[in-house]
Design a protein around this motif. Structure first.
Motif, PDB file in Angstrom:
ATOM      1  N   SER A  10       0.901  -1.179  -0.020  1.00 15.07           N
ATOM      2  CA  SER A  10      -0.083  -0.114   0.177  1.00 15.07           C
ATOM      3  C   SER A  10       0.875   1.158  -0.066  1.00 15.07           C
ATOM      4  O   SER A  10       2.009   1.242   0.347  1.00 15.07           O
ATOM      5  CB  SER A  10      -1.024  -0.022   1.274  1.00 15.07           C
ATOM      6  OG  SER A  10      -0.198   0.213   2.600  1.00 15.07           O
ATOM      7  N   ASP A  11       0.280   2.355  -0.453  1.00 11.72           N
ATOM      8  CA  ASP A  11       1.174   3.552  -0.417  1.00 11.72           C
ATOM      9  C   ASP A  11       0.577   4.448   0.682  1.00 11.72           C
ATOM     10  O   ASP A  11      -0.658   4.415   0.887  1.00 11.72           O
ATOM     11  CB  ASP A  11       1.353   4.284  -2.015  1.00 11.72           C
ATOM     12  CG  ASP A  11      -0.202   4.293  -2.622  1.00 11.72           C
ATOM     13  OD1 ASP A  11      -1.150   4.097  -2.038  1.00 11.72           O
ATOM     14  OD2 ASP A  11      -0.334   5.125  -3.399  1.00 11.72           O
ATOM     15  N   SER A  16      -3.910   8.006   3.299  1.00 15.67           N
ATOM     16  CA  SER A  16      -4.275   9.354   3.706  1.00 15.67           C
ATOM     17  C   SER A  16      -5.786   9.790   3.261  1.00 15.67           C
ATOM     18  O   SER A  16      -6.597  10.459   3.846  1.00 15.67           O
ATOM     19  CB  SER A  16      -3.230  10.463   3.319  1.00 15.67           C
ATOM     20  OG  SER A  16      -3.035  10.715   1.993  1.00 15.67           O
ATOM     21  N   ALA A  17      -5.875   9.396   2.001  1.00 12.27           N
ATOM     22  CA  ALA A  17      -7.306   9.673   1.259  1.00 12.27           C
ATOM     23  C   ALA A  17      -8.165   9.117   2.157  1.00 12.27           C
ATOM     24  O   ALA A  17      -9.386   9.596   2.292  1.00 12.27           O
ATOM     25  CB  ALA A  17      -7.267   9.260   0.113  1.00 12.27           C
ATOM     26  N   ALA A  21     -11.383  10.608   4.071  1.00 11.56           N
ATOM     27  CA  ALA A  21     -12.753  10.125   3.931  1.00 11.56           C
ATOM     28  C   ALA A  21     -13.538   9.704   5.261  1.00 11.56           C
ATOM     29  O   ALA A  21     -14.721  10.030   5.229  1.00 11.56           O
ATOM     30  CB  ALA A  21     -12.960   8.960   3.042  1.00 11.56           C
ATOM     31  N   MET A  22     -12.643   9.222   6.126  1.00 11.75           N
ATOM     32  CA  MET A  22     -13.344   8.740   7.455  1.00 11.75           C
ATOM     33  C   MET A  22     -13.577   9.952   8.263  1.00 11.75           C
ATOM     34  O   MET A  22     -14.467   9.946   8.947  1.00 11.75           O
ATOM     35  CB  MET A  22     -12.466   7.664   8.139  1.00 11.75           C
ATOM     36  CG  MET A  22     -12.396   6.581   7.359  1.00 11.75           C
ATOM     37  SD  MET A  22     -11.179   4.867   8.151  1.00 11.75           S
ATOM     38  CE  MET A  22     -10.786   5.494   9.718  1.00 11.75           C
TER      39      MET A  22
END
Length: 89
Positions: A10-11, A16-17, A21-22
């Motif tokens: 994963s990056d 972070s996106a 969103a959370m």
């Protein structure tokens, strides 16, 4: 973020996106629940008490017939045409 905290493959930008969103979802949830937990003053136009203009029996009959027809009419139609539906034209 440290590299050892990320799952393999994963990056950091995807995580972070997801975190952003959370945060937005959490704020929206707090906003929606806050108004339900602490209701404000009653809206204008809502009057507690007996009606100013009582509803007549004729209006009540018309309302009940309309509700009966709109709720049970489609079910009665399907039951009346059940044999047509079984044929599968």
């Amino acid at each position: 973020m440290s590299a050892y905290l990320l799952p393999p493959g994963s990056d950091a930008s995807a995580i972070s996106a997801s975190a952003a969103a959370m945060q937005v979802a959490a704020r929206l949830g707090r906003y929606l629940l806050r108004s339900a937990a602490r209701p404000g003053p009653a809206q204008r136009g809502i009057i507690s008490g007996p009606p100013e203009q009582p509803v007549g029996s004729g209006e009540s009959v018309v309302a009940f017939v309309a509700m009966f027809a709109s709720c049970l009419g489609p079910a009665a139609w399907v039951l009346a045409h059940l044999e047509d539906y079984k044929k599968g034209e």
